[in-house]
Design a protein around this motif. Structure first.
Motif, PDB file in Angstrom:
ATOM      1  N   HIS A  87     -60.228 -18.219 -11.912  1.00 65.49           N
ATOM      2  CA  HIS A  87     -58.965 -17.817 -11.276  1.00 65.49           C
ATOM      3  C   HIS A  87     -57.928 -18.836 -11.702  1.00 65.49           C
ATOM      4  O   HIS A  87     -57.867 -19.952 -11.176  1.00 65.49           O
ATOM      5  CB  HIS A  87     -59.118 -17.782  -9.760  1.00 65.49           C
ATOM      6  CG  HIS A  87     -58.035 -17.012  -9.080  1.00 65.49           C
ATOM      7  ND1 HIS A  87     -57.903 -15.639  -9.214  1.00 65.49           N
ATOM      8  CD2 HIS A  87     -57.021 -17.416  -8.269  1.00 65.49           C
ATOM      9  CE1 HIS A  87     -56.868 -15.239  -8.507  1.00 65.49           C
ATOM     10  NE2 HIS A  87     -56.311 -16.298  -7.932  1.00 65.49           N
TER      11      HIS A  87
ATOM     12  N   TYR B 257     -52.239 -11.208 -12.577  1.00 69.48           N
ATOM     13  CA  TYR B 257     -51.881 -11.370 -11.167  1.00 69.48           C
ATOM     14  C   TYR B 257     -50.538 -10.722 -10.852  1.00 69.48           C
ATOM     15  O   TYR B 257     -50.324 -10.256  -9.726  1.00 69.48           O
ATOM     16  CB  TYR B 257     -51.883 -12.854 -10.793  1.00 69.48           C
ATOM     17  CG  TYR B 257     -53.186 -13.524 -11.160  1.00 69.48           C
ATOM     18  CD1 TYR B 257     -54.403 -13.007 -10.721  1.00 69.48           C
ATOM     19  CD2 TYR B 257     -53.209 -14.637 -11.985  1.00 69.48           C
ATOM     20  CE1 TYR B 257     -55.605 -13.587 -11.082  1.00 69.48           C
ATOM     21  CE2 TYR B 257     -54.405 -15.238 -12.352  1.00 69.48           C
ATOM     22  CZ  TYR B 257     -55.604 -14.696 -11.904  1.00 69.48           C
ATOM     23  OH  TYR B 257     -56.793 -15.268 -12.268  1.00 69.48           O
TER      24      TYR B 257
ATOM     25  N   GLN C 259     -51.401 -15.597  -5.054  1.00 68.54           N
ATOM     26  CA  GLN C 259     -52.709 -15.802  -5.684  1.00 68.54           C
ATOM     27  C   GLN C 259     -53.085 -17.282  -5.745  1.00 68.54           C
ATOM     28  O   GLN C 259     -54.254 -17.626  -5.957  1.00 68.54           O
ATOM     29  CB  GLN C 259     -52.698 -15.225  -7.105  1.00 68.54           C
ATOM     30  CG  GLN C 259     -52.600 -13.717  -7.177  1.00 68.54           C
ATOM     31  CD  GLN C 259     -53.916 -13.030  -6.850  1.00 68.54           C
ATOM     32  OE1 GLN C 259     -54.985 -13.559  -7.111  1.00 68.54           O
ATOM     33  NE2 GLN C 259     -53.824 -11.828  -6.295  1.00 68.54           N
TER      34      GLN C 259
ATOM     35  N   GLU D  68     -50.045  -8.192  -7.812  1.00 68.79           N
ATOM     36  CA  GLU D  68     -49.053  -8.440  -6.769  1.00 68.79           C
ATOM     37  C   GLU D  68     -47.893  -7.443  -6.788  1.00 68.79           C
ATOM     38  O   GLU D  68     -47.318  -7.140  -5.743  1.00 68.79           O
ATOM     39  CB  GLU D  68     -48.514  -9.870  -6.885  1.00 68.79           C
ATOM     40  CG  GLU D  68     -49.538 -10.953  -6.621  1.00 68.79           C
ATOM     41  CD  GLU D  68     -50.117 -10.865  -5.211  1.00 68.79           C
ATOM     42  OE1 GLU D  68     -49.367 -10.498  -4.278  1.00 68.79           O
ATOM     43  OE2 GLU D  68     -51.308 -11.150  -5.051  1.00 68.79           O
TER      44      GLU D  68
ATOM     45  N   ILE E 253     -46.573 -14.480  -8.415  1.00 69.33           N
ATOM     46  CA  ILE E 253     -48.007 -14.781  -8.359  1.00 69.33           C
ATOM     47  C   ILE E 253     -48.358 -15.846  -7.323  1.00 69.33           C
ATOM     48  O   ILE E 253     -49.538 -16.167  -7.145  1.00 69.33           O
ATOM     49  CB  ILE E 253     -48.558 -15.203  -9.737  1.00 69.33           C
ATOM     50  CG1 ILE E 253     -47.993 -16.550 -10.184  1.00 69.33           C
ATOM     51  CG2 ILE E 253     -48.280 -14.122 -10.770  1.00 69.33           C
ATOM     52  CD1 ILE E 253     -48.627 -17.076 -11.464  1.00 69.33           C
TER      53      ILE E 253
END
Length: 333
Positions: A39, A47, A265, A51, A262
């Motif tokens: 990640h 991402y 995340q 999102e 992002i």
């Protein structure tokens, strides 16, 4: 890579009764399990697609799983635990050469440069790679892409990785920055956010980008079992369409705007640091304009694997790459 095959066979017995077709989720959405190698902010367009709701716009309910390593991702894909894997394409080459069964097909490439950086103890505006001669470098595990790209750069600069410097390769990924901060090594090869963290803590300074100096390397791509792709071509197309929307957003927005999108995340990363990292990747041209995995990139990847002594036999581009879906994505409006 034998570990991949053994674990995959065990998992296969457990999931043998499962259908390889995409599953329908709530309200008619198609459920997909996407297993990512790590990640990382390095994968920002993915991402953004999550999102901004681009996958949902395509009717996909994507479950994101952090595989924490290519071995684990490949095992999940081979066993059917994951529908799509996101990792370095070298894993698909290894599996093919082992003759372990079904081919894992790469259908979309996300990054086109390595995502790691060389960190030194102090700033060096005139850094050249020959300055590593006689030095100790925390270089990542043997056989991993970060280490092989590093060796590839050294050889491009007429250096012998085995004789001209000492490479420390017994420190786990994610712990090299801590080791460097504690005083180990003269240099360290670091991914983000570790490079930025070392700079923020005044424990090190980025002096070179492996992504810039290695050239256009197909570092990460999306792949799936050949049978899954054949049975779920429409799902793969929708997945690729959503990714391209994420790529288009990244191309048309600033690092600050990308970081804002992002942020959910990476809640543990401060906005300023997140923006710095995105900008670093943005400036070096990390992300492709499109998702087409080109032959030249595939051959360069194999050059690097050969140079690192990790490739038993070269594989035909046509065997493991499918550009049909990336070539069909609708153009940005």
């Amino acid at each position: 890579m034998k570990k991949i095959v053994v674990l995959a066979l065990i998992f296969s017995l457990l999931v043998l009764s499962l259908c390889s077709c995409a599953k329908k989720g709530e309200e008619g959405m198609t459920s997909i399990t996407l297993n990512e190698v790590a990640h990382s902010i390095f994968y920002a367009p993915q991402y953004v697609a999550i999102e901004k709701g681009y996958f949902k716009e395509e009717g996909l309910d994507v479950k994101l799983v952090n595989g924490s390593g290519a071995d684990n991702v490949m095992t999940a894909v081979l066993s059917g635990e994951a529908d799509i894997g996101f990792m370095g394409s070298e894993a698909s080459i290894y599996v093919f050469n082992e003759g372990s069964g079904e081919k894992i097909i790469n259908f979309a490439q996300l990054t086109q440069r390595a995502g790691n950086f060389l960190v030194a103890r102090k700033a060096d505006e005139e850094f050249t790679w020959d300055k590593l001669k006689g030095k100790t470098v925390l270089a990542g595990r043997k056989g991993g892409m970060p280490q092989m790209v590093f060796e590839y750069i050294l050889k491009k600069n007429n250096m012998d990785p085995k004789k001209d410097l000492k490479m420390v390769q017994n420190i786990d990924f994610g712990l090299t920055a801590e080791a460097f901060a504690s005083g180990q090594g003269d240099y360290s090869v670091e991914f983000e956010p570790f490079a930025a963290s070392l700079e923020k803590e005044k424990k090190g300074v980025v002096v070179a980008s492996l992504g810039v100096d290695s050239g256009m390397v197909p570092y990460t791509a999306y792949s799936a079992k050949e049978s899954y792709i054949k049975k779920n071509a429409d799902t793969i197309q929708k997945f690729t369409n959503a990714l391209q929307k994420g790529m288009d957003f990244v191309k048309s927005h600033t690092p600050q705007e990308i970081a804002e999108v992002i942020q959910p995340q990476f809640k543990e990363t401060e906005r300023e640091t997140l923006t710095t990292i995105v900008e670093r990747y943005y400036d070096q041209g990390t992300w492709k304009d499109n998702l087409v995995f080109e032959k030249e990139s595939f051959e360069l990847l194999q050059d690097i694997l050969e140079s690192g002594g990790e490739l038993s036999k070269r594989v035909s581009y046509e065997e493991l790459v499918n550009t049909e879906f990336a070539s069909k994505v609708p153009k940005a409006k």
